[in-house]
Design an enzyme around this catalytic site. Structure first.
Site, PDB file in Angstrom:
ATOM      1  N   ARG A 125     -44.353  45.126  13.123  1.00 26.97           N
ATOM      2  CA  ARG A 125     -43.551  45.504  14.269  1.00 26.97           C
ATOM      3  C   ARG A 125     -43.634  44.889  16.079  1.00 26.97           C
ATOM      4  O   ARG A 125     -44.287  45.147  16.505  1.00 26.97           O
ATOM      5  CB  ARG A 125     -43.171  46.866  14.608  1.00 26.97           C
ATOM      6  CG  ARG A 125     -43.115  47.677  12.224  1.00 26.97           C
ATOM      7  CD  ARG A 125     -41.829  48.262  12.726  1.00 26.97           C
ATOM      8  NE  ARG A 125     -41.765  48.822  11.257  1.00 26.97           N
ATOM      9  CZ  ARG A 125     -40.591  48.560  11.028  1.00 26.97           C
ATOM     10  NH1 ARG A 125     -40.150  48.057  11.760  1.00 26.97           N
ATOM     11  NH2 ARG A 125     -40.243  49.005   9.716  1.00 26.97           N
ATOM     12  N   SER A 130     -45.912  41.904  22.383  1.00 23.90           N
ATOM     13  CA  SER A 130     -47.181  41.533  22.378  1.00 23.90           C
ATOM     14  C   SER A 130     -48.276  41.794  22.086  1.00 23.90           C
ATOM     15  O   SER A 130     -49.457  41.345  22.370  1.00 23.90           O
ATOM     16  CB  SER A 130     -46.769  39.870  23.263  1.00 23.90           C
ATOM     17  OG  SER A 130     -46.099  39.551  23.483  1.00 23.90           O
ATOM     18  N   ARG A 131     -48.611  42.730  21.706  1.00 21.16           N
ATOM     19  CA  ARG A 131     -49.905  44.185  21.559  1.00 21.16           C
ATOM     20  C   ARG A 131     -50.567  43.844  22.696  1.00 21.16           C
ATOM     21  O   ARG A 131     -51.619  43.881  23.573  1.00 21.16           O
ATOM     22  CB  ARG A 131     -50.226  42.883  20.532  1.00 21.16           C
ATOM     23  CG  ARG A 131     -50.532  43.031  19.339  1.00 21.16           C
ATOM     24  CD  ARG A 131     -49.677  44.082  18.718  1.00 21.16           C
ATOM     25  NE  ARG A 131     -49.906  43.836  17.215  1.00 21.16           N
ATOM     26  CZ  ARG A 131     -48.416  44.242  16.940  1.00 21.16           C
ATOM     27  NH1 ARG A 131     -46.836  44.591  17.684  1.00 21.16           N
ATOM     28  NH2 ARG A 131     -48.298  44.572  15.657  1.00 21.16           N
ATOM     29  N   LEU A 132     -49.548  43.826  23.933  1.00 20.58           N
ATOM     30  CA  LEU A 132     -49.688  44.269  25.045  1.00 20.58           C
ATOM     31  C   LEU A 132     -49.439  45.509  25.261  1.00 20.58           C
ATOM     32  O   LEU A 132     -49.134  45.699  26.619  1.00 20.58           O
ATOM     33  CB  LEU A 132     -49.082  43.170  26.698  1.00 20.58           C
ATOM     34  CG  LEU A 132     -49.906  41.934  26.149  1.00 20.58           C
ATOM     35  CD1 LEU A 132     -48.877  40.794  27.413  1.00 20.58           C
ATOM     36  CD2 LEU A 132     -50.959  41.957  26.189  1.00 20.58           C
TER      37      LEU A 132
END
Ligand SMILES: Cc1cc2nc3c(=O)[nH]c(=O)nc-3n(C[C@H](O)[C@H](O)[C@H](O)COP(=O)(O)O)c2cc1C
Length: 214
Positions: A11, A192-194
């Site tokens: 997600r 973006s997983r940041l």
């Protein structure tokens, strides 16, 4: 479901961010702020939290319990003082709590020391519960082996008969633990997983806040 299908479950957490200037100086206040937002987001049981304990042999275990109070002292849940989790806590008070509020892409991690709440506090909460919940707590020797479901149901029937006209009082082996935090981390999912992560740690009497790499 194949491994590939599980690996492809992803997600994008794009909608919110978390910055140092957004944070309260005290993590319990920050928790309350986020908790209100979790309620507003209609999260099912936002007070459900995973409690991890470690037993006297260093063996960890986790289970979900419900947060019933939060204030400057910490985070309180209620349980059976003869249960597995309670025997772990009596041997080692250091525990961890974890809230996942997935719909708003948030996680809160708490580490601290669990201590029994005063008996008067457990009494007041026990008395506030519906009769069925009070009798259910009395019927179950939580975490001990039982021969059948029938055994449990018969015990409940006995208690219902015994307390048909009488209010039960809190059993001595049922009550609250309050987790006094020494570390609280707020995690906000981002694109973006940041992700944004901020950890509060207690240094003396002061809370220090650090941004952590996601
Ligand atoms: C949503 C949910 C809420 C729960 N709330 C509690 C709770 O507040 N107190 C409790 O003792 N057990 C609660 N349980 C049951 C525990 O997860 C666990 O099965 C039980 O406490 C026995 O744990 P133990 O054998 O490790 O002591 C809850 C379970 C679920 C799924």
């Amino acid at each position: 479901m194949s491994d590939k299908e599980i690996q492809d479950l992803r997600r994008d957490y794009g909608r919110r961010d978390l910055n140092l200037e957004d944070l309260q100086t005290n993590p319990v206040e920050q928790f309350m702020f986020w908790f209100d937002q979790a309620r507003e987001a209609d999260i099912y049981e936002p007070n459900a939290m995973t409690l991890s304990t470690v037993n006297a042999n260093g063996h960890p275990s986790s289970r979900v319990v419900l947060l019933k109070d939060v204030d400057a002292n910490g985070f309180t849940f209620y349980t059976n003082y003869d249960s597995q989790k309670a025997s772990d806590i009596e041997a080692n008070g250091l525990v961890a709590l974890n809230f996942l509020w997935d719909r708003i892409h948030r996680q809160v991690r708490i580490e601290g020391r669990a201590e029994r709440v005063p008996a008067s506090v457990s009494d007041a909460y026990f008395d506030s519960r519906p009769l069925g919940s009070r009798l259910g707590a009395m019927a179950s020797n939580q975490s001990s082996e039982i021969a059948s479901r029938e055994e449990l149901e018969n015990r409940m029937l006995e208690l219902e008969a015994r307390f048909a006209d009488d209010e039960p009082s809190r059993p001595a082996n049922w009550g609250g633990y309050c987790v006094k935090p020494s570390m609280v981390e707020f995690w906000q999912g981002r694109t973006s997983r940041l992700h944004d992560r901020f950890a509060y740690t207690l240094v003396g009497d002061e809370w220090r806040i650090r941004r952590l790499a996601p």
